[in-house]
Design an enzyme around this catalytic site. Sequence first.
Site, PDB file in Angstrom:
ATOM      1  NE  ARG A   1     -23.665  31.567  28.118  1.00  0.00           N
ATOM      2  CZ  ARG A   1     -22.450  31.084  27.986  1.00  0.00           C
ATOM      3  NH1 ARG A   1     -22.279  29.858  27.519  1.00  0.00           N
ATOM      4  NH2 ARG A   1     -21.402  31.791  28.327  1.00  0.00           N
TER       5      ARG A   1
ATOM      6  NE  ARG B   1     -15.623  35.208  27.958  1.00  0.00           N
ATOM      7  CZ  ARG B   1     -16.910  35.056  28.300  1.00  0.00           C
ATOM      8  NH1 ARG B   1     -17.745  34.447  27.482  1.00  0.00           N
ATOM      9  NH2 ARG B   1     -17.357  35.508  29.448  1.00  0.00           N
TER      10      ARG B   1
ATOM     11  CB  THR C   1     -19.156  36.663  33.484  1.00  0.00           C
ATOM     12  OG1 THR C   1     -20.464  36.774  32.937  1.00  0.00           O
ATOM     13  CG2 THR C   1     -18.713  35.213  33.450  1.00  0.00           C
TER      14      THR C   1
ATOM     15  NE  ARG D   1     -25.513  36.130  40.009  1.00  0.00           N
ATOM     16  CZ  ARG D   1     -24.916  36.560  41.117  1.00  0.00           C
ATOM     17  NH1 ARG D   1     -24.228  35.712  41.870  1.00  0.00           N
ATOM     18  NH2 ARG D   1     -25.019  37.819  41.485  1.00  0.00           N
TER      19      ARG D   1
ATOM     20  CG  ASN E   1     -26.557  34.036  28.923  1.00  0.00           C
ATOM     21  OD1 ASN E   1     -26.605  34.178  27.709  1.00  0.00           O
ATOM     22  ND2 ASN E   1     -25.467  34.260  29.630  1.00  0.00           N
TER      23      ASN E   1
ATOM     24  CG  HIS F   1     -23.568  34.021  24.352  1.00  0.00           C
ATOM     25  ND1 HIS F   1     -22.223  34.284  24.417  1.00  0.00           N
ATOM     26  CD2 HIS F   1     -24.044  34.199  25.608  1.00  0.00           C
ATOM     27  CE1 HIS F   1     -21.904  34.620  25.659  1.00  0.00           C
ATOM     28  NE2 HIS F   1     -22.988  34.568  26.401  1.00  0.00           N
TER      29      HIS F   1
END
Length: 332
Positions: A106, A169, A248, A99, A138, A193
Amino acid sequence: MSTKEKLISHVMKEEPVGSRNKVTVVGVGMVGMASAISILLKDLCDELAMVDVMEDKLKGEVMDLQHGSLFLKTHKIVGDKDYSVTANSKLVVVTAGARQQEGESRLNLVQRNVNIFKFIIPNIVKYSPNCILMVVSNPVDILTYVAWKLSGFPRHRVLGSGTNLDSARFRHLIGEKLNLHPSSCHAWIIGEHGDSSVPVWSGLNVAGVSLQGLNPQMGTEGDSENWKAIHKEVVDGAYEVIKLKGYTSWAIGMSVADLVESILKNLHKVHPVSTLVQGMHGVKDEVFLSVPCVLGNSGLTDVVHMTLKAEEEKQVQNSAETLWGVQKELTL
């Protein structure tokens, strides 16, 4: 005779046909479970399989979902740490990985996750050699490249969730500014991303009306309305949510289900997702970045050629160079 035998008599002689639309979610963390529930609530699969190394968490999550079977239209929900449970999946969604910590980029996550993928991907390929692979973990662009390399799959069967969420978004924030529903605000974010994503201001429109046509300064430093701040909010959005709630989940889960729907229902919808962009927009290296792609039954079937302005193209090339810098150091 058992109660079941007294109640039901079997008509069919041969073995019943197995699942036709089986989806596997790898990883039952926050993103995996948000993806799973979003897929279930949209009635996209006839079987959902889940895999994770954390056996108790996995078992608990599977049971919890099974207890809601009455309210779902997915007959079979299964889970196991053994990948045989994923056999014959049409689509496999990979959300597993280390995580992202608060403030961690990222890209920093990358080698930790490559090592995890070296275990996951060969197991997926072993049991579902014809599946479509969707990477969500990620840094998604690099890990989609890693999954492509490790799987040996043709490029149309490997995609990353990419900027599908960034674009959502973006459209949400534009909608807020204009007091419109996001679906009426047509806008695309492409490239990486994450931190170096590229907003395509030149393509932003409502009902076919170009917003840059109305405000030629849009997206630049000299814009009195400061539209550029919206893209900054898109980039900072994930970090802000992580800071506030620790991770998220909901939006990325819904974004994943959106992509799964286009594939399994063969919609031929165009989404900004991560694919091999070598040879496009002046990118020379073997990198994966998000561009608008057509999704259907066979996976990622086509790429839409966007008309980019010179500075937008330059940003895509810079993204590619950043990613290649990291990729070439990886041990696969």
